[in-house]
Design an enzyme around this catalytic site. Structure first.
Site, PDB file in Angstrom:
ATOM      1  N   LYS A  90       4.650   9.246   8.634  1.00  5.25           N
ATOM      2  CA  LYS A  90       4.452   8.672   9.961  1.00  5.25           C
ATOM      3  C   LYS A  90       5.477   9.163  11.003  1.00  5.25           C
ATOM      4  O   LYS A  90       5.287  10.245  11.544  1.00  5.25           O
ATOM      5  CB  LYS A  90       4.351   7.154   9.860  1.00  5.25           C
ATOM      6  CG  LYS A  90       3.139   6.761   8.972  1.00  5.25           C
ATOM      7  CD  LYS A  90       2.742   5.310   8.981  1.00  5.25           C
ATOM      8  CE  LYS A  90       1.383   5.139   8.316  1.00  5.25           C
ATOM      9  NZ  LYS A  90       1.381   4.567   6.986  1.00  5.25           N
TER      10      LYS A  90
ATOM     11  N   ASP B  11       9.442   2.979  -0.505  1.00  7.53           N
ATOM     12  CA  ASP B  11       8.419   3.652   0.299  1.00  7.53           C
ATOM     13  C   ASP B  11       8.635   3.290   1.766  1.00  7.53           C
ATOM     14  O   ASP B  11       8.275   2.201   2.215  1.00  7.53           O
ATOM     15  CB  ASP B  11       7.027   3.238  -0.186  1.00  7.53           C
ATOM     16  CG  ASP B  11       5.914   3.935   0.592  1.00  7.53           C
ATOM     17  OD1 ASP B  11       6.223   4.750   1.493  1.00  7.53           O
ATOM     18  OD2 ASP B  11       4.732   3.663   0.301  1.00  7.53           O
TER      19      ASP B  11
ATOM     20  N   TYR C 256       0.858  -1.183   0.000  1.00  6.67           N
ATOM     21  CA  TYR C 256       0.000   0.000   0.000  1.00  6.67           C
ATOM     22  C   TYR C 256       0.893   1.232   0.000  1.00  6.67           C
ATOM     23  O   TYR C 256       1.867   1.302   0.752  1.00  6.67           O
ATOM     24  CB  TYR C 256      -0.885  -0.005   1.248  1.00  6.67           C
ATOM     25  CG  TYR C 256      -1.740   1.230   1.413  1.00  6.67           C
ATOM     26  CD1 TYR C 256      -2.836   1.466   0.580  1.00  6.67           C
ATOM     27  CD2 TYR C 256      -1.475   2.161   2.410  1.00  6.67           C
ATOM     28  CE1 TYR C 256      -3.629   2.592   0.743  1.00  6.67           C
ATOM     29  CE2 TYR C 256      -2.271   3.292   2.585  1.00  6.67           C
ATOM     30  CZ  TYR C 256      -3.345   3.500   1.747  1.00  6.67           C
ATOM     31  OH  TYR C 256      -4.128   4.619   1.913  1.00  6.67           O
TER      32      TYR C 256
END
Ligand SMILES: *Cc1c(COP(=O)(O)O)cnc(C)c1O
Length: 428
Positions: free
Chosen positions: A266, A238, A143
């Site tokens: 994050k 990523d 994702y």
């Protein structure tokens, strides 16, 4: 006593689709009522019924130093008193960019954005602008946020709802996204042989945290790096989830592989909306205002958000931070494995730094297919039994878990005792 969570959830569903602002929060795959959180401190949060939980989500990764860490809170308060945002450059942005580039030297330049979705979306536009090619490659179960080109066979919330891709993504967009199985070296080589010179970029999660916790193999990572270099394809790693979560040098440090472009999010916001993409200077030079690839953001580099991120980065840079974090995480994994064994439940774990995966399978999965073949049917009962014991795990079998520096040995022991009771309830 009224259940405040339920009454808020009922109200929320009137004015918000499904009652939540991000789908997995709705508890759809585990059933029951989402907990509405009132406040948090350290390793714990409390819901609207004033029930306390040991939190293993940490806002889905960012809260690595623990909730409401006094130093982070103070820096945010100080920044806020000076104004919430200016839409003009600040010293704090210079400092956090320097800090990120020093911590991860393959970042020669970095651009701040406000979400991981923006970081990956912009990184892909940049890779396409830089190479003049259209095709992008991603892997099944990974994702990368919810931009159109990346919502093809993605993991996370999409898996939870049994539909790996989203409605509303035009064919014209998804046709340029090629999806390969994760960790499949042969498939990778075949694709590069056929189309290598047409591929703008490959994007991957080095440890896939959006199909639980699935590590790329060393061979897969190194083959990918070589093929991208050989064909002039931009390698985007990523690290929105893994960045500064699995170690001080991110997952790239774990593998000894360097991306051309890295995406972060994050942890670098410490709970506030900060994300970034960066990497090779020659590639970043294609970004506006230097080059022709456009990208912008009203709230990019917001001073209050950057303050939280910078203080978090300072705390995690302190000696032994990751050693202690890993020790606690490892201790928890060992305890859970032991408890499952005693209960006769097929179960295994994996972890790196302060990120972990729990699997209802004898050995950790290596691919999306492995993950789907595990006993995810056991998860909802396990999840609710843990919740009843005051342990808050991610409400989906396809999400990673997170330990913070605020979790104590006692928290780990309590969690293992809770798990002993939870495993005993499973019908295997
Ligand atoms: C969370 C995540 C994203 C998306 O970030 P948002 O801030 O939710 O937009 C992208 N990639 C990975 C690997 C993630 O874990």
């Amino acid at each position: 006593m009224t259940d405040q969570n339920q009454s808020l959830f009922d109200r929320a569903q009137i004015t918000t689709p499904g009652g939540v602002n991000s789908p997995v929060r709705a508890f759809r795959s585990v059933g029951g009522t989402p907990r509405f959180i009132k406040h948090a401190k350290g390793a714990y949060f409390w819901d609207e019924n004033d029930t306390k939980y040991i939190d293993y989500i940490g806002s889905w990764g960012p809260i690595i130093v623990g909730h409401a860490h006094p130093r982070v809170v103070k820096s945010v308060q100080e920044a806020a008193t000076k104004g919430l945002g200016y839409g003009a450059p600040t010293r704090a942005e210079v400092e956090i960019a320097e800090k990120l580039c020093a911590m991860l030297p393959q970042l020669e330049q970095v651009r701040l954005v406000s979400s991981g979705t923006e970081a990956t979306m912009s990184a892909i536009r940049l890779a396409r602008g830089f190479t003049g090619r259209d095709l992008l490659v991603k892997f099944e179960g990974c994702y990368h946020g919810h931009s159109d080109s990346l919502l093809v066979k993605a993991g996370s919330g999409l898996l939870t709802f049994g539909n790996p891709s989203s409605a509303g993504v035009p064919q014209a967009v998804s046709k340029d996204t090629l999806v390969l199985p994760y960790n499949d070296v042969d498939a990778l080589q075949t694709l590069f042989k056929e189309k290598g010179d047409q591929l703008a970029c490959v994007i991957l999660e080095p440890i896939a945290g959006n199909m639980n916790f699935v590590r790329a193999s060393q061979e897969f990572m190194h083959t990918l790096r070589e093929l991208c270099t050989k064909h002039g394809t931009v390698l985007i790693i990523d690290e929105v989830m893994t960045g500064f979560r699995v170690g001080l040098h991110c997952a790239q440090g774990v593998y000894g592989v360097q991306a051309d472009i890295t995406t972060l999010g994050k942890v670098i916001g410490g709970g506030m909306p900060v994300a970034a993409f960066g990497g090779r200077r020659d590639i970043m030079a294609h970004m506006a205002p230097l080059g022709g690839v456009y990208q912008a953001g009203t709230l990019s580099g917001n001073p209050v958000a950057v303050a939280a991120g910078m203080t978090t980065l300072e705390i995690i840079s302190e000696p032994l931070f990751y050693e202690k974090l890993y020790e606690r995480t490892r201790q928890l994994m060992n305890g859970l494995e032991y408890a499952a064994k005693v209960a006769g439940v097929p179960f295994s774990t994996d972890c790196e730094g302060g990120m972990f995966g729990l699997f209802f399978a004898e050995i950790p999965p290596k691919s999306f297919a492995d993950m789907m073949a595990s006993r995810t049917d056991l998860f909802p009962t396990f999840f609710h039994a843990m919740l009843d014991e005051g342990v808050y795990l991610a409400p989906s079998a396809f999400e990673a878990g997170f330990v913070s520096a605020a979790h104590t040995e006692e928290d780990m022991m309590k969690t293992v005792v809770a798990a002993e009771r939870a495993f005993a309830q499973l019908k295997v």
